[in-house]
Design a protein around this motif. Structure first.
Motif, mmCIF file in Angstrom:
data_model
loop_
_atom_site.group_PDB
_atom_site.id
_atom_site.type_symbol
_atom_site.label_atom_id
_atom_site.label_comp_id
_atom_site.label_asym_id
_atom_site.label_seq_id
_atom_site.Cartn_x
_atom_site.Cartn_y
_atom_site.Cartn_z
ATOM 1 N N CYS A 109 0.839 -1.203 0.000
ATOM 2 C CA CYS A 109 0.000 0.000 0.000
ATOM 3 C C CYS A 109 0.872 1.251 0.000
ATOM 4 C CB CYS A 109 -0.924 0.008 1.213
ATOM 5 S SG CYS A 109 -1.987 1.458 1.290
ATOM 6 N N CYS B 77 -7.305 5.304 1.711
ATOM 7 C CA CYS B 77 -7.481 4.224 0.731
ATOM 8 C C CYS B 77 -8.072 4.770 -0.564
ATOM 9 C CB CYS B 77 -8.389 3.130 1.304
ATOM 10 S SG CYS B 77 -8.735 1.785 0.149
ATOM 11 N N CYS C 95 -3.151 -3.643 -3.172
ATOM 12 C CA CYS C 95 -2.805 -4.615 -2.137
ATOM 13 C C CYS C 95 -3.410 -5.995 -2.383
ATOM 14 C CB CYS C 95 -3.257 -4.105 -0.768
ATOM 15 S SG CYS C 95 -5.022 -3.674 -0.698
#
Length: 242
Positions: free
Chosen positions: A23, A43, A49
């Motif tokens: 990430c 996010c 990921c």
């Protein structure tokens, strides 16, 4: 707002930490041995990921969530006070990066009184050293001489620590058994840090060509002119002369 965002099934999560390293926004951390989304605003919902998760614990769903905040991500990633991820669920501190201080130019410690030989000193300067586990943004990469070694070389070559690891940051891997291409991760490391040099240590067996090719392509991808070289070790533990 309703948007795409990741969700994590804690029952499936094995705490390997690979998603944390993948990430780029720092949205994931290991908490009590499980991957957690630390902030919805970190996010971007692209799911970089996902392919790193070996258990399929991460999926993307569309739900009500805070909007992705790029400025908040930049501040978060530049905040040096952010704690490192905790130890893995298995007990191995694979995502807890730390430097190991070594005295310069010291190869041996005095022998204990009960032994006749001096005791070798480890030259490992950081943890973790496995290429799959090293965090891309680990500070020990800054201004480092980098050794990228096929893991069999440490067992084949007797004086591996003193001849190759001394004063270098060492990362190891096996392009055959790991069954992955290291190019992307090596590229990220080279782009994120001012690496002084790269030494590739491989075995003479053909499958070790994968680690050489990964380093070559990563150097090209990074756009940096970094001194680098290749050393080959024979299966009987000698340096193969080029």
């Amino acid at each position: 707002m309703k948007r795409k965002i990741i969700t994590i099934d804690e029952e499936k999560c094995n705490g390997c930490g690979l998603c944390v390293d993948a990430c780029h926004e720092g949205a994931l951390q290991l908490v009590h041995g499980k991957a957690k989304l630390v902030s919805e605003s970190y996010c971007d919902g692209l799911g970089v990921c996902l392919p790193e998760c070996p258990t399929g614990a991460i999926t993307i769903e569309e739900r009500e969530a805070n909007a992705f905040d790029e400025e908040a991500v930049k501040k978060h990633m530049s905040d040096t006070t952010n704690p490192m991820p905790e130890k893995l669920a298995c007990g191995c501190p694979g995502t807890q990066a730390r430097a190991i201080e070594r005295k310069e130019n010291v190869a041996l410690t005095p022998a204990p009184a009960t032994t006749a030989h001096a005791v070798p000193v480890s030259q490992l300067r950081q943890w973790p050293c496995q290429l799959k586990l090293v965090p891309v943004n680990a500070p020990y990469f800054d201004h480092a001489h980098l050794l990228v070694a096929a893991d069999c070389t440490a067992f084949a070559y007797a004086n591996f620590h003193n001849d190759f690891m001394r004063n270098k940051i060492t990362i190891i891997g096996c392009p055959k058994l790991d069954d992955l291409d290291y190019t992307d991760k090596l590229t990220e490391i080279l782009k994120a840090h001012e690496i002084k040099s790269v030494t590739v240590l491989r075995m003479e067996v053909p499958c070790c060509g994968g680690i050489v090719n990964a380093v070559k392509q990563a150097l090209v991808n990074s756009g940096k002119m970094i001194p680098w070289g290749i050393i080959t070790i024979s299966t009987d533990g000698n340096i193969v002369e080029s």
